[in-house]
Scaffold this active site. Structure first.
Site, short mmCIF file in Angstrom:
data_model
loop_
_atom_site.label_atom_id
_atom_site.label_comp_id
_atom_site.label_asym_id
_atom_site.label_seq_id
_atom_site.Cartn_x
_atom_site.Cartn_y
_atom_site.Cartn_z
N HIS A 96 0.82 -1.22 0.00
CA HIS A 96 0.00 0.00 0.00
C HIS A 96 0.86 1.28 0.00
CE1 HIS A 96 0.41 0.27 4.50
NE2 HIS A 96 0.29 1.55 4.23
N SER A 241 4.56 2.30 8.15
CA SER A 241 4.15 1.21 7.26
C SER A 241 5.33 0.70 6.44
CB SER A 241 3.10 1.70 6.27
OG SER A 241 1.87 1.73 6.90
N GLY A 242 5.32 -0.59 6.18
CA GLY A 242 6.39 -1.20 5.39
C GLY A 242 7.58 -1.60 6.23
C1 4AZ Z 1 -0.34 3.96 8.39
O1 4AZ Z 1 -1.20 4.75 8.03
C2 4AZ Z 1 -0.55 3.17 9.64
N1 4AZ Z 1 -1.49 1.64 14.28
C3 4AZ Z 1 0.39 2.23 10.02
C4 4AZ Z 1 0.19 1.50 11.18
C5 4AZ Z 1 -0.92 1.70 11.93
C6 4AZ Z 1 -1.88 2.64 11.57
C7 4AZ Z 1 -1.68 3.37 10.40
C8 4AZ Z 1 -1.11 0.88 13.17
O2 4AZ Z 1 0.69 3.83 7.74
#
Ligand code: 4AZ
Length: 319
Positions: A96, A241-242
């Site tokens: 994503h 993320s990632g």
């Molecule tokens: C994000 O938006 C995201 N709390 C990554 C992890 C989490 C929430 C959002 C987990 O990249």
């Protein structure tokens, strides 16, 4: 029976193919089994205490942590997502993260970094050769939220830059195994990203508990795992993320990449821990994509010419 000259030519052809398929600079691009998951700059005996909330990591503490950045006109490179270095030229991340930037030319990977805006002499920046998205990534459910970035450069490992180990299959998790998350993401749900790499210790939460009605109520699929605390407070967030969810296995004295940070309902909320893609589920996908890509890109034009010449020679001798 084939004449001896033909079998010699055939053997030579096989040798050329093998040599052509070998990675450049003598660096192996397959997933390492031994040279992985160690932190040369950290004494493992002194770590492993529980952390409430995240805190600044030590310089060089997480040598496989990568910042994946996109170039924006007038703004320069912006951190978008984390990633984990898994061999000399491959970064594992979340599908994503790629969003509208499918062209690898938008991206760079920064490795061996501590402060997002102050790079050290050992920080390496590499452009990206190819982005491999999981073909079945589902944008609605976030199933198969996994991707690979193949780098243009082959990264030399040092005390600040190391690959993380990947599990061959599910690893036996006990309460003695400490697990961590790291990233430059937001430190609050409506906060801003952190310039210094943050780390936090988290618990792995069972699938059943995570899917219970007042938690994620069945939205967590088999290829995902939950990590954090029932009461919230310690979590990954936007920008993480990632990046890695990793655990230290004292019997192996190595860190393994257990999950890839994927999503969550907000950040740090009670009963809504962070969701991570299980790397063990994708081990064969990771292996096949890594090898497939390396084989197709490292066969150079001179090798192809030699191979064709040998083929012609074989034909001429046979006819
Ligand atoms: C994000 O938006 C995201 N709390 C990554 C992890 C989490 C929430 C959002 C987990 O990249």
């Amino acid at each position: 029976m084939r004449p001896r000259c033909c079998s010699d030519v055939a053997s030579f052809a096989v040798l050329v193919l093998l040599l052509c398929g070998a990675p450049p600079e003598g660096l192996s691009n397959v997933i390492p089994k031994d040279e992985c998951g160690t932190r040369p700059l950290v004494d493992e005996i002194t770590t492993g205490t529980r952390i409430v909330g995240g805190h600044d990591a030590q310089v060089g503490a997480w040598p496989w942590q990568v910042s994946l950045q996109v170039y924006r006109f007038g703004l320069g490179y912006n951190h978008i997502c984390g990633g984990s270095l898994i061999n000399h030229n491959t970064v594992l991340t979340a599908a994503h993260c790629i969003r509208r930037w499918m062209d690898p030319q938008f991206w760079r990977a920064v490795i061996g970094m501590h402060h997002l805006f102050k790079h050290h002499s050992h920080t390496i920046k590499s452009r990206v050769r190819t982005i491999i998205l999981h073909a079945e990534f589902n944008r609605m459910t976030f199933q198969k939220d996994i991707a690979l970035f193949k780098l243009l450069s082959s990264i030399k490992f040092n005390t600040f830059i190391q690959p993380i180990c990947l599990p061959d299959g599910p690893l036996l998790m006990t309460t003695e195994i400490p697990c961590y998350i790291t990233g430059w993401g937001n430190t609050k749900e409506k906060g801003s990203p952190r310039a210094i790499l943050q780390e936090a210790q988290v618990n792995i939460i069972s699938q059943d508990k995570c899917n219970s009605l007042d938690w994620y109520a069945g939205a967590i699929y088999e290829d995902m795992l939950c990590a954090g605390f029932e009461g919230g407070g310690v979590d990954s967030c936007q920008g993480d993320s990632g990046g890695p969810l990793m655990c230290y296995f004292p019997d192996k004295t190595k860190y393994y990449l257990i999950g890839v940070t994927s999503f969550g309902l907000g950040c740090g909320k009670p009963k809504f821990p962070g969701i991570y893609i299980r790397t063990a589920t994708y081990r064969s996908w990771i292996n096949s994509q890594t090898i497939l890509h390396d084989k197709t890109t490292t066969v150079s034009i001179p090798c192809v010419l030699i191979f064709l010449s040998v083929g012609w020679a074989t034909l001429l001798i046979v006819l």
